[in-house]
Design an enzyme around this catalytic site. Structure first.
Site, PDB file in Angstrom:
ATOM      1  N   GLY D 149       0.882  -1.318  -0.029  1.00 25.10           N
ATOM      2  CA  GLY D 149      -0.027  -0.040  -0.003  1.00 25.10           C
ATOM      3  C   GLY D 149       0.976   1.167  -0.156  1.00 25.10           C
ATOM      4  N   CYS D 150       0.105   2.350  -0.366  1.00 24.23           N
ATOM      5  CA  CYS D 150       0.768   3.843  -0.329  1.00 24.23           C
ATOM      6  C   CYS D 150       1.414   4.164   0.887  1.00 24.23           C
ATOM      7  CB  CYS D 150       0.026   4.741  -1.014  1.00 24.23           C
ATOM      8  SG  CYS D 150      -1.523   4.826  -0.180  1.00 24.23           S
TER       9      CYS D 150
END
Lengths: 349, 349, 349, 349
Positions: D149-150
């Site tokens: 994920g970011c």
């Protein structure tokens, strides 16, 4: 009518004072003070005043203004106000200083963080820290107010109930706060150009921002113990608003506090405060306080790590500067506290 | 106290009405109407109302509201208001419609541009076009107001003095206008997402926007001749504001008009108008009118091409919608025209 | 490898040149020139270059650079480039000037609009106006390029097919253009601060912008008749992008041109142009050209008023400055025209 | 040429994959997959692709695509990818999943945070967590990648050196991260409208964001001890970018670590990493990483409170999604790791 004067009226906080005082029902604005724009009509500096006021910016000293004013608002860089205020002036009129000079009680800490000697050491004791919700009684009798900083107002109001009730470990506090660009002032500096700060988030002065000792002073006083904390400011691409996430470890007091417990505690602590809103089903967002004197607060508990997180939001130029300054004036002059500052947020801006 | 109700109170214009009417000294807000949020507290729809109002949004008909209101504001999609208003209702209360249904006098033009049949053809004649500065006398006696569109308010006020005085060629008008995103309404449409409209300028409905016939109707009326013009709207990444650049060719009247001549003409034309500001040394910028009911105007002459350019700026939700609607109400109820709408622009927002 | 140098590399256009030339497969960047940041690493001026280049900004003269370069890009304020370039230098290397000094052919017009005397009058005739799509043949043989302005590139490309084919009345042109704030340059001026220009639209220099004579010169040349027009720039709150709405009255040529006719004409006119995109079902929006060398165009006809409206969009720093400068270099050095500038727009930015 | 396909190509991360893969020198993009836009040209969904690709969006299954692809990128909501991938498919082609399904190793934790059963439990063990800098060896041999994920990419890279070296108290970590609005996806939801999120900061999912267990899993693995932490995301008004402030208490190890010590440690830890930049004299700002695959890091020590603060910044769609996915592909296919993703940040955007 209260005769009010402003020194430093053409910065963002000063201009907000002008805007609010011009519509305050009990105030006559007797001087719009500016060194940079001396002699120019306010409407030329801020064209929004076209048709609203013909007043001319004047570069008057605090000394001069004290002869014609009941209260003088100072919106000046640190180190300047303390050169201009003295006991003779305070005998003639009240001073509300929006700068940093009369906030800190410990001169060594002042010098340590601000790198200048204080110009009015004899006034430090008399000066009252103007966080209205916590010092109302002293404010009522004060002649000299050190109006709190924007980050500090939001941070202290966020943490006060926990600290006062000794619910958190004294040295566990971490504050991560975000500010709109008005916080940097109205100047022509490159980092605050549109193209330089739009579309970006910038943490700055990490562990080194001057609002740190101010928050520590007030929380230590409230908790009656020395508190050291980390405070990190972040610049975000918006005009107004401060959002503060305040983290702390819950004390081991034989019970596990829930969000409901703490929310009730906050409601109780601030139950008589018109400008504090304790939220339950949502988290404070700066847009809902912008253009108002409200401070929105919400309390969250992370049971996985035994931490409490208080989220606060204010408008930095309003409750964080001009609005609170006027709230202080209202208290000092026995007016209903919300007079002239009970505006409803423009939405969307 | 005037009993006021709003139908469609949770869109941007409707919410602005709520905000302004709650602080209007002569108004009691008796109903916040919403179909989408029926039964929900207004403060849940717009959290800014926390601590300010406990009112619940209700889905009431205009018929019902006419029994308890002196005036009803309608902020509805076109085609809806004309289904709900009738002569019986107008016998009981006044109607100010912020939508498009009661603005156009020619039903064929209405149908041509809006693609629906009009639901209250018998009221068209009675309805008054609520551009306060141009129709004050009729508004005073009106029961039904078609409150002007945002682009139209700005465009007509920009061009009225030229058209009235026959100073420009009747078919030379070109209007290039820019609007903030609130103009698109509060809905969940992809093109108005933050990521889709920030950092971009988008012309749209070129030569095909529905405000075109409205501007033409009013200017033709003023000039007593048929006027056809081009109107181009552009979406820009800001919340509020309309900026209109209005171009026209100066008539050959045996003399060359200067900027000074025309500025004087504008000052004279609007000399009694509190909400119109004729600027001389600067050009209207939307930021200086945001959050206010002002319309700023400046006139430029390009002698190289013999054209006049009038630049206008308003806040689309204020003078372009809710503010003008209240200005109309004030006129209709014989209140001082600026009551409740004489706010000073928040700056910076 | 082409040895390229930049003078004025730390402004927005200069920096864009650095960015693009560092990745250009046929270029070696031999000097990043800056007076203000002389001696500082480029990565300290623009931290994005961390890990990318260790180059130091140097304040070198065009004279010095001509000894080590095949081509020098100048990104300087007007009046400076013409002091630095001369025939001796042109014997040694090619010059692409992104400023205004070598764009206008008429020295009187230059002096009239720029208020300075031209420092290299003997080079005016040799200089080629570097609008690639219209002057490719001359560019191929040129030693000195006057790279077009941003507004002008967009305006001329928008109107060229109409003017060339004499389809519009020569003095009917009105251009209303919007620019992002990078157009104002990288300086610390108050009007371009975030808080001063966010949430606002500001028309400026109405009828008085210096790109006007540049557009007139090129269109007059194309149409073989003298063309005078109005050009109005507007500042909008975004970083990059120019959107131009170009209005003109269609000539009476015995037939009514439709949008389809004119779109076909545009497709034909630009049929070999890689960087021109003629749109049919949508209107150019600056977001779709940002970060690319494309110019998007759409043609609309308003039959009600017999006018044509051409909407153009470019990225002001790319096709409007650095990208076109490199496109010119590619042409001059016989490289495929899109080498190094065929980037796909970042979306959303 | 590597034959690559994308499923879910019209969301923001999917589109970024299209953009980067179209210019990747070793890739042929064989399918742009979209359910919502099945049958439409990509250039109609994102007009930036006009003239760039004529490809049509197709709704193809992973099964189908596995027959024609060497690698398939999945950019789908959680719970969907695990329904579509199986061992047969992995025998035919490699899968890089940008969603959440193949990141967590503990199915109970997956179910607890994502509220769905996992559809491919037999693949969990085989799946490799694709944080390139920490798992390069496994990635090289992997057939199935769970692309991080970011928020997690930024947080883990920020803290890895401290955790790996046991320099901080394992349960003292607090992460306060800010994200641009692209993080919310491309959908028509009200909270992400321009007018709703411009000019505001909004903390959300406090202590409850799904990236929390992902960060904990990886840090626990690195530190070889169970780590629980608080993670708070905040929405800020910009398009791209993640800024993470990571706080932790320094372990008592008999010496006081200085900023220099820890910066050296970080430089050493990441000495072979092209995409990690350790900053010394400045603090990471999202603008300098936007449009690039870089992760910028800076380490600060607050001796007053014995805490370390690591500040990280990435572009959420690039290093936080599509860029890292391609970095993973490059590793898996033995290409130079920076191929096709070594772009220089557009500045200003």
């Amino acid at each position: 009518m209260i005769k009010a004067a402003i020194v430093g009226a053409t910065g963002y906080a000063g201009q907000e004072l002008v805007r609010l005082l011009l519509r305050h029902p009990d105030v006559e604005l007797v001087s719009i003070g500016s060194r940079s724009y001396d002699g120019q009509p306010m409407k030329d500096v801020y064209p929004l005043y076209e048709h609203i006021t013909e007043d001319i910016c004047k570069n008057r000293t605090v000394e001069e203004l004290s002869e014609i004013s009941d209260v003088i608002f100072l919106a000046l860089p640190h180190g300047v106000a303390s050169q201009e205020v003295n006991k003779d002036i305070l005998d003639k009129c009240k001073i509300i200083d929006l700068g940093a000079d009369f906030r800190l009680k410990d001169l060594a800490i002042y010098k340590d963080w601000y790198k200048v000697d204080h110009g009015a050491q004899d006034l430090i004791e008399e000066a009252v820290y103007g966080l209205c919700e916590l010092h109302r009684k002293e404010i009522k009798k004060a002649r000299l107010i050190g109006n709190p900083g924007c980050y500090t107002t939001c941070s202290i109001l966020s943490l006060a109930p926990l600290v006062k009730n000794h619910l958190i470990e004294e040295n566990s506090i971490i504050i991560d706060a975000k500010s709109g660009v008005t916080g940097a002032g109205r100047n022509g500096q490159l980092p605050y150009m549109f193209c330089e700060c739009t579309e970006s988030v910038k943490p700055y002065k990490v562990g080194a921002h001057r609002h740190t000792p101010e928050i520590e002073q007030e929380l230590s006083l409230l908790g009656n113990e020395e508190i050291k904390l980390i405070f990190t400011p972040n610049l975000v691409p918006m005009n107004r608003g401060i959002s503060a996430n305040c983290y702390a470890t819950l004390n081991d007091v034989g019970k596990q506090y829930t969000e409901e417990d703490l929310t009730t505690l906050y409601r109780d602590f601030y139950k008589d405060e018109y400008f504090i809103r304790i939220l339950e089903s949502r988290i404070p967002d700066t847009k809902w306080v912008k253009g108002s004197n409200y401070c929105d607060l919400a309390v969250k508990v992370d049971q996985r790590t035994n931490r409490v997180i208080v989220i606060g939001a204010i408008d930095n130029l309003f409750k964080g500067a001009a609005g609170q300054a006027i709230q202080n004036m209202n208290i000092m002059f026995d007016l209903p506290e919300k007079t002239g500052i009970d505006l409803i947020t423009d939405y969307p801006v």
